[in-house]
Write an enzyme that holds these catalytic residues in place. Structure first.
Site, PDB file in Angstrom:
ATOM      1  N   HIS A   1       1.135  -1.448  -0.153  1.00 32.65           N
ATOM      2  CA  HIS A   1      -0.170   0.115   0.092  1.00 32.65           C
ATOM      3  C   HIS A   1       1.184   1.376   0.036  1.00 32.65           C
ATOM      4  O   HIS A   1       1.322   1.168   0.903  1.00 32.65           O
ATOM      5  CB  HIS A   1      -1.036   0.028   0.729  1.00 32.65           C
ATOM      6  CG  HIS A   1      -2.157   0.754   0.809  1.00 32.65           C
ATOM      7  ND1 HIS A   1      -3.124   1.038   2.206  1.00 32.65           N
ATOM      8  CD2 HIS A   1      -2.061   2.042   0.682  1.00 32.65           C
ATOM      9  CE1 HIS A   1      -4.021   1.841   2.118  1.00 32.65           C
ATOM     10  NE2 HIS A   1      -2.806   3.490   0.764  1.00 32.65           N
TER      11      HIS A   1
ATOM     12  N   HIS B   1       1.055   5.119  -2.452  1.00 27.90           N
ATOM     13  CA  HIS B   1       0.774   5.862  -3.663  1.00 27.90           C
ATOM     14  C   HIS B   1       2.254   6.443  -3.702  1.00 27.90           C
ATOM     15  O   HIS B   1       2.784   7.388  -3.535  1.00 27.90           O
ATOM     16  CB  HIS B   1       0.001   6.539  -3.051  1.00 27.90           C
ATOM     17  CG  HIS B   1      -1.399   6.283  -2.338  1.00 27.90           C
ATOM     18  ND1 HIS B   1      -2.729   6.155  -3.259  1.00 27.90           N
ATOM     19  CD2 HIS B   1      -1.733   5.925  -1.075  1.00 27.90           C
ATOM     20  CE1 HIS B   1      -3.544   5.411  -2.756  1.00 27.90           C
ATOM     21  NE2 HIS B   1      -2.668   5.109  -1.154  1.00 27.90           N
TER      22      HIS B   1
ATOM     23  N   HIS C   1      -9.554   0.809  -1.081  1.00 25.81           N
ATOM     24  CA  HIS C   1      -9.818   1.616   0.393  1.00 25.81           C
ATOM     25  C   HIS C   1     -10.576   0.889   1.783  1.00 25.81           C
ATOM     26  O   HIS C   1     -11.909   1.835  -0.082  1.00 25.81           O
ATOM     27  CB  HIS C   1      -8.976   2.758   0.069  1.00 25.81           C
ATOM     28  CG  HIS C   1      -7.719   3.717   0.133  1.00 25.81           C
ATOM     29  ND1 HIS C   1      -6.900   2.823  -0.458  1.00 25.81           N
ATOM     30  CD2 HIS C   1      -6.705   4.067   0.320  1.00 25.81           C
ATOM     31  CE1 HIS C   1      -5.861   3.038  -0.671  1.00 25.81           C
ATOM     32  NE2 HIS C   1      -5.695   4.545   0.328  1.00 25.81           N
TER      33      HIS C   1
ATOM     34  N   GLU D   1     -11.067   2.589   6.172  1.00 28.16           N
ATOM     35  CA  GLU D   1     -10.025   4.111   6.854  1.00 28.16           C
ATOM     36  C   GLU D   1     -11.229   5.197   8.235  1.00 28.16           C
ATOM     37  O   GLU D   1     -10.802   5.509   8.247  1.00 28.16           O
ATOM     38  CB  GLU D   1      -9.330   4.338   5.244  1.00 28.16           C
ATOM     39  CG  GLU D   1      -7.864   5.501   6.204  1.00 28.16           C
ATOM     40  CD  GLU D   1      -7.724   6.543   4.903  1.00 28.16           C
ATOM     41  OE1 GLU D   1      -8.149   6.119   3.650  1.00 28.16           O
ATOM     42  OE2 GLU D   1      -6.884   7.377   5.275  1.00 28.16           O
TER      43      GLU D   1
ATOM     44  N   ASP E   1       1.732   4.336   3.022  1.00 29.29           N
ATOM     45  CA  ASP E   1       0.770   4.801   2.530  1.00 29.29           C
ATOM     46  C   ASP E   1       1.149   5.969   1.497  1.00 29.29           C
ATOM     47  O   ASP E   1       1.450   5.798   0.285  1.00 29.29           O
ATOM     48  CB  ASP E   1       0.014   5.238   3.162  1.00 29.29           C
ATOM     49  CG  ASP E   1      -1.439   5.425   2.835  1.00 29.29           C
ATOM     50  OD1 ASP E   1      -1.873   5.454   1.579  1.00 29.29           O
ATOM     51  OD2 ASP E   1      -2.485   6.092   3.882  1.00 29.29           O
ATOM     52  N   ASP E   2       1.319   7.735   2.015  1.00 29.18           N
ATOM     53  CA  ASP E   2       2.432   8.565   1.322  1.00 29.18           C
ATOM     54  C   ASP E   2       3.320   8.451   2.092  1.00 29.18           C
ATOM     55  O   ASP E   2       3.255   9.404   2.710  1.00 29.18           O
ATOM     56  CB  ASP E   2       0.901   8.862   1.490  1.00 29.18           C
ATOM     57  CG  ASP E   2      -0.141   9.393   0.309  1.00 29.18           C
ATOM     58  OD1 ASP E   2       0.229   8.888  -0.290  1.00 29.18           O
ATOM     59  OD2 ASP E   2      -1.056   8.116   0.988  1.00 29.18           O
TER      60      ASP E   2
HETATM   61  N1  HPA Z   1      -6.871   6.645   1.654  1.00 26.51           N
HETATM   62  C1  HPA Z   1      -8.030   7.733   0.286  1.00 26.51           C
HETATM   63  N2  HPA Z   1      -6.998   7.918  -0.735  1.00 26.51           N
HETATM   64  C2  HPA Z   1      -5.416   8.207  -0.191  1.00 26.51           C
HETATM   65  C3  HPA Z   1      -4.997   7.843   0.428  1.00 26.51           C
HETATM   66  C4  HPA Z   1      -5.313   7.263   1.391  1.00 26.51           C
HETATM   67  O1  HPA Z   1      -5.116   7.475   2.270  1.00 26.51           O
HETATM   68  N3  HPA Z   1      -3.424   7.892   0.033  1.00 26.51           N
HETATM   69  C5  HPA Z   1      -3.406   8.379  -1.278  1.00 26.51           C
HETATM   70  N4  HPA Z   1      -4.665   8.418  -1.570  1.00 26.51           N
HETATM   71 ZN    ZN Z   2      -4.034   5.023   0.672  1.00 26.18          ZN
END
Ligand code: HPA
Ligand code: ZN
Length: 335
Positions: free
Chosen positions: A19, A21, A199, A202, A280-281
């Site tokens: 996971h 991006h 996703h 969350e 994630d990011d």
């Molecule tokens: N959630 C939803 N969209 C996203 C995320 C995330 O954690 N990271 C990049 N786009």
């Molecule tokens: Zn994500």
């Protein structure tokens, strides 16, 4: 083992990331450099100011900055550099296999097409594969705040590139955009032989995790931490072993949990769910894969065998061919 010894041990293990991006790995220095190259005006004078802006209230406040940051990515070489920087980080962190998400609509909406970003990504991936045997798959994610029609058009534009795409995903603003909105396009992706992730859970409720499982027939749930609110869902996930790609630093930065010691990944793991750890990011949330492991080592009462299980889970949860999986699991067991 002390916490420090656990960190060294985790850092040295071969790992998988599921996971991530790619647009979220855009570091402030590359953002500033590309803004200069393309004469894009940014509201930041320097790298410190960019970093200071990374204080988020929730998912949307992050997404606003993340889409804005991506606006500096314009030519093939920019996408190559973005991917290359992340792959160098994989090498450094012993991430031997990565399943990397990209958001085509973030670029096509700005007039930048598959013919620009796909060759850039591919050049970096091939180079890393040749230079140190890096293994990588791509996951094409649809932006859920846009229409299903836009996702269908994106899937259509991706047709010439499907040999290089393993799965489709679903990201962006979760609340108000339930998985069911994308039933048709996920069905089309399935018919094209693509794997599916989304996703869910969350910021959205457990109901959205059910939606991803039932309407989109996903192989994995990205995040999924709010599944804990529905005992029937937890029982299902224990039985089905659908993996959850959990991202601890993301969840605390976006205030899904106020503090890391409240994070439920250890609870999910102990209940018998197929939990994995991911970044994630990383540029926006303060760390790459190893940093996410370090954060849970620092703040949760996690033991060596549980860390080992999380790492083993991500090999099992990957879309790697079975023989590669078995090879890596054997190597992993040697540690
Ligand atoms: N959630 C939803 N969209 C996203 C995320 C995330 O954690 N990271 C990049 N786009
Ligand atoms: Zn994500």
């Amino acid at each position: 083992m002390t916490k420090n010894e656990l960190k060294h041990w985790v850092a040295a293990l071969p790992k998988v990331e599921l996971h991530l991006h790619i647009e979220g790995s855009l570091e402030p220095d590359l953002m500033m450099a590309l803004a200069g190259k393309h004469q894009v005006k940014l509201p930041y004078a320097n790298i410190e100011e960019v970093k200071k802006a990374y204080n988020f209230e929730d998912l949307q406040s992050f997404l606003d900055l993340y889409y804005f940051g991506a606006s500096v990515l314009k030519d093939e070489d920019d996408f190559y550099q973005l991917m290359w920087n992340y792959l160098l980080r994989c090498k450094q962190d012993n991430v031997v296999h990565a399943e990397i998400m990209f958001d085509p609509q973030t670029h096509t909406e700005r007039g930048i097409g598959f013919d620009i970003f796909m060759p850039g990504f591919k050049r970096a991936i091939q180079q890393a594969q040749q230079e140190w045997g890096q293994s990588c798959f791509l996951i094409m994610s649809f932006l859920r705040h846009l229409t299903e029609q836009s996702a269908i058009e994106t899937l259509d534009s991706a047709r010439p590139y499907l040999d290089d795409i393993t799965a489709v995903g679903l990201d962006s603003s979760e609340l108000g955009n339930p998985p069911e909105k994308f039933t048709q396009v996920f069905k089309m992706a399935q018919e094209l032989g693509l794997k599916r992730v989304a996703h869910a859970g969350e910021e959205g409720p457990a109901e959205y995790v059910w939606g991803a499982l039932k309407a989109l027939d996903v192989h994995r749930i990205d995040h999924g931490v709010r599944s804990i609110e529905d005992p029937k869902l937890i029982a299902f996930l224990i039985q089905s072993q659908h993996p959850l790609t959990v991202c601890p630093l993301s969840n605390t930065k976006l205030k899904v949990f106020e503090h890391m010691h409240q994070h439920n990944v250890l609870e999910l793991l102990e209940l018998g769910l197929m939990a994995t750890i991911n970044a994630d990011d990383p540029s926006y949330f303060g760390g790459y894969l190893n940093d996410n492991f370090f954060a849970i080592i620092d703040h949760l009462p996690i033991e060596k065998h549980q860390l080992y299980q999380l790492i083993k889970n991500s090999f099992n949860a990957s879309f790697m061919p079975t023989e590669h999986k078995l090879d890596w699991l054997e190597k992993l067991s040697a540690y």
